[in-house]
Design a protein around this motif. Sequence first.
Motif, short mmCIF file in Angstrom:
data_model
loop_
_atom_site.label_atom_id
_atom_site.label_comp_id
_atom_site.label_asym_id
_atom_site.label_seq_id
_atom_site.Cartn_x
_atom_site.Cartn_y
_atom_site.Cartn_z
N THR A 92 -4.50 3.76 -9.15
CA THR A 92 -4.46 2.56 -9.98
C THR A 92 -4.61 1.27 -9.18
O THR A 92 -4.79 0.21 -9.78
CB THR A 92 -3.12 2.51 -10.74
OG1 THR A 92 -2.04 2.65 -9.80
CG2 THR A 92 -3.04 3.62 -11.76
N ALA A 93 -4.52 1.34 -7.85
CA ALA A 93 -4.65 0.13 -7.03
C ALA A 93 -5.20 0.49 -5.66
O ALA A 93 -4.80 1.50 -5.07
CB ALA A 93 -3.31 -0.56 -6.89
N GLU A 99 1.04 -0.52 -9.82
CA GLU A 99 0.15 -1.32 -10.65
C GLU A 99 -0.75 -2.24 -9.83
O GLU A 99 -1.85 -2.56 -10.24
CB GLU A 99 0.96 -2.15 -11.64
CG GLU A 99 1.70 -1.29 -12.65
CD GLU A 99 2.56 -2.11 -13.59
OE1 GLU A 99 2.41 -3.34 -13.63
OE2 GLU A 99 3.38 -1.51 -14.29
N CYS A 100 -0.24 -2.72 -8.70
CA CYS A 100 -1.06 -3.57 -7.84
C CYS A 100 -0.53 -3.50 -6.42
O CYS A 100 0.59 -3.09 -6.18
CB CYS A 100 -1.09 -5.01 -8.35
SG CYS A 100 0.48 -5.86 -8.18
N THR A 147 -0.51 -6.01 -2.88
CA THR A 147 -0.83 -7.32 -2.32
C THR A 147 -0.45 -7.34 -0.84
O THR A 147 0.32 -6.52 -0.37
CB THR A 147 -0.07 -8.45 -3.04
OG1 THR A 147 1.33 -8.24 -2.85
CG2 THR A 147 -0.39 -8.49 -4.52
N TYR A 175 4.24 -3.69 -3.42
CA TYR A 175 3.70 -2.93 -4.54
C TYR A 175 4.32 -3.48 -5.80
O TYR A 175 5.52 -3.69 -5.86
CB TYR A 175 4.05 -1.44 -4.43
CG TYR A 175 4.01 -0.92 -3.02
CD1 TYR A 175 5.17 -0.50 -2.41
CD2 TYR A 175 2.82 -0.90 -2.31
CE1 TYR A 175 5.15 -0.04 -1.12
CE2 TYR A 175 2.81 -0.44 -1.01
CZ TYR A 175 3.97 0.00 -0.41
OH TYR A 175 3.95 0.45 0.87
N CYS A 176 3.50 -3.73 -6.80
CA CYS A 176 3.99 -4.28 -8.06
C CYS A 176 4.25 -3.16 -9.04
O CYS A 176 3.57 -2.20 -9.07
CB CYS A 176 2.94 -5.22 -8.65
SG CYS A 176 2.44 -6.50 -7.52
#
Length: 90
Positions: A31-32, A73-74, A76, A89-90
């Motif tokens: 997913t990311a 989910e994301c 950065t 990690y989100c």
Amino acid sequence: MVVNMHSDINVWKDGEEQPSVCYRGHQATVTAVINFNNKCIVSGDLKGKVLFWNAETGQARRANKLYQGKGVECITSNSNSPIGAICSYC
């Protein structure tokens, strides 16, 4: 960079018709994905598995913690820090 339905991460070099590298290691849907200056690729999946890939060798290293029950989910990073030093990690 493209993730296919089998959760493989495919990387193309400019002008190539076929991927030059394929990273495999996730069993759940990826997913990311983030690429750090073509040196390190970090990917996360729906089951919370995070992998750090050496872009030159293709070897993966698992993150210290698995976020079970929480899909990634994301991803950065802080581009001013050493690769992998600051990653969330989100």
